[in-house]
Design an enzyme around this catalytic site. Structure first.
Site, PDB file in Angstrom:
ATOM      1  N   LYS A  11       0.862  -1.209   0.000  1.00 23.19           N
ATOM      2  CA  LYS A  11       0.000   0.000   0.000  1.00 23.19           C
ATOM      3  C   LYS A  11       0.888   1.244   0.000  1.00 23.19           C
ATOM      4  CE  LYS A  11       0.956   1.328   4.470  1.00 23.19           C
ATOM      5  NZ  LYS A  11       1.755   2.486   4.801  1.00 23.19           N
ATOM      6  N   VAL A 100      11.085  -4.436   2.996  1.00 16.94           N
ATOM      7  CA  VAL A 100      10.774  -4.509   4.430  1.00 16.94           C
ATOM      8  C   VAL A 100      11.167  -3.196   5.128  1.00 16.94           C
ATOM      9  CG1 VAL A 100      11.339  -5.756   6.571  1.00 16.94           C
ATOM     10  CG2 VAL A 100      11.104  -7.002   4.413  1.00 16.94           C
ATOM     11  N   ALA A 102       9.703  -0.342   4.890  1.00 13.13           N
ATOM     12  CA  ALA A 102       9.768   0.596   3.771  1.00 13.13           C
ATOM     13  C   ALA A 102       8.549   1.506   3.683  1.00 13.13           C
ATOM     14  CB  ALA A 102       9.902  -0.199   2.473  1.00 13.13           C
ATOM     15  N   SER A 108       1.964  -6.230   7.457  1.00 11.42           N
ATOM     16  CA  SER A 108       0.520  -6.177   7.746  1.00 11.42           C
ATOM     17  C   SER A 108      -0.268  -6.861   6.642  1.00 11.42           C
ATOM     18  CB  SER A 108       0.041  -4.727   7.849  1.00 11.42           C
ATOM     19  OG  SER A 108       0.757  -4.046   8.835  1.00 11.42           O
ATOM     20  N   ASP A 141      -2.717  -1.474  10.412  1.00 13.34           N
ATOM     21  CA  ASP A 141      -3.001  -1.494   8.968  1.00 13.34           C
ATOM     22  C   ASP A 141      -3.647  -2.796   8.501  1.00 13.34           C
ATOM     23  OD1 ASP A 141      -1.877   0.972   8.704  1.00 13.34           O
ATOM     24  OD2 ASP A 141       0.019   0.263   7.863  1.00 13.34           O
TER      25      ASP A 141
END
Ligand code: ATP
Length: 290
Positions: A11, A100, A102, A108, A141
């Site tokens: 996302k 990762v 990031a 999530s 999230d």
């Protein structure tokens, strides 16, 4: 159990405003999140004892702290509470494509993908609402990824309202290979919040019309940018190459540029990759999943 293959999308946050600090230490957010066509692939198979995670990415834990393992554990305990578990063990193999630490929500998303895959496999013992409530216990999230569609989020990011008004942009993501700890960013934001309180009130969003020039704002960006000046440099570069807007996602360090034209995003990606100066960066082109 047969092998289950599931895809877990990344996302980006198209805006992320911090509206206050809560008494429990968390922050209240107002954020617009959108899933992207950049995926981890998870393979689930029954057998053995307990929950085993296999992932060859050095930044991803393979023990019980892995978010995918935690969600499998929580799902099985909740869906089969009081009954014996239908399986003695589960192996989750994660093919990690989302960088990762990031700001792209990979952990999530893996957790949500496991919740949904197990729920489907066992004949949907839990409703989507119940899965989202379980997800909140893993991470703020996770409910967003259970929904899997653009959403406005409030609270700690877990109260969601669908947002079906986005334009079909293509994102060019630049990950400068800097791992950012979300906890560190929030800790450093605390120090700035009082200074920036006035600025926070200036954001006007009608809940419908997202304007790139007005609403692409991330309150965490100045905090991460101070520690990683490369973020500002990437934003400038993306804008200079024709992105309609560019911003850091979540707590960073990924920066995205938005392009109306998918082919243009690909050619800019190729040009930036070919430049030897950028050789530590990893670039991805991914359409927004609107
Ligand atoms: P966010 O945008 O939600 O802050 P992020 O993209 O910055 O997320 P993640 O990639 O989700 O961060 O990972 C954050 C931390 O969680 C890492 O330090 C990693 O060790 C741990 N982690 C646990 N399980 C996973 C998983 N399945 N995938 C990635 N990271 C995981």
């Amino acid at each position: 159990m047969e092998l289950l293959h599931v895809k877990a999308p990344a996302k980006i946050n198209l805006f992320l405003r911090i509206s206050g600090k809560r008494s429990d230490g968390y922050h209240d957010l107002y954020t617009l999140m959108c899933p992207l066509a950049l995926y981890d692939t998870l393979t689930l198979s029954a057998g053995g004892k307990g929950i085993v995670v296999v992932c060859d990415h050095p930044g991803v834990p393979e023990d019980a702290s892995n978010l995918a393992a935690r969600s499998a554990n929580l799902f099985l305990k909740t869906a089969f509470a009081g009954n014996s578990l239908p399986i003695s063990g589960l192996t989750i193999h994660i093919d990690k494509k989302i960088p990762v630490g990031a700001g792209l929500g990979g952990g999530s998303s893996d957790a949500a993908a496991v919740l949904m895959a197990l729920n489907d496999y066992f004949g949907q013992p839990l409703s989507t609402q119940a899965l989202m409530a379980l997800g909140t216990r893993i991470g703020a999230d996770v409910p967003f990824f259970v929904r899997g569609a653009p959403a406005l989020a409030t609270g700690i990011g877990d109260r969601l309202e669908p947002f079906p008004h986005l334009t079909p942009w293509t994102a060019l993501l630049v990950y400068p290979n800097e791992v950012v700890s979300t906890a560190w960013v929030y800790k450093n934001l605390n120090l700035r919040l009082t200074k920036d309180e006035k600025k926070l009130s200036k954001f006007h969003f009608d809940g419908r019309l997202f304007k790139l020039d007005e609403h692409l704002v991330n309150d965490l960006e100045p905090v991460t940018e101070r520690a990683f000046p490369v973020i500002k440099a990437i934003k400038r570069l993306l804008l200079a190459h024709g992105a309609g807007g560019a911003m850091m996602s979540g707590s960073g360090s990924t920066v995205f540029g938005l392009f109306a034209d998918h082919e243009r995003a690909i050619s800019v990606c190729t040009a930036l990759r070919d430049n030897q100066q950028n050789k530590n960066w990893t670039l991805y082109v991914a359409d927004l999943l609107i």
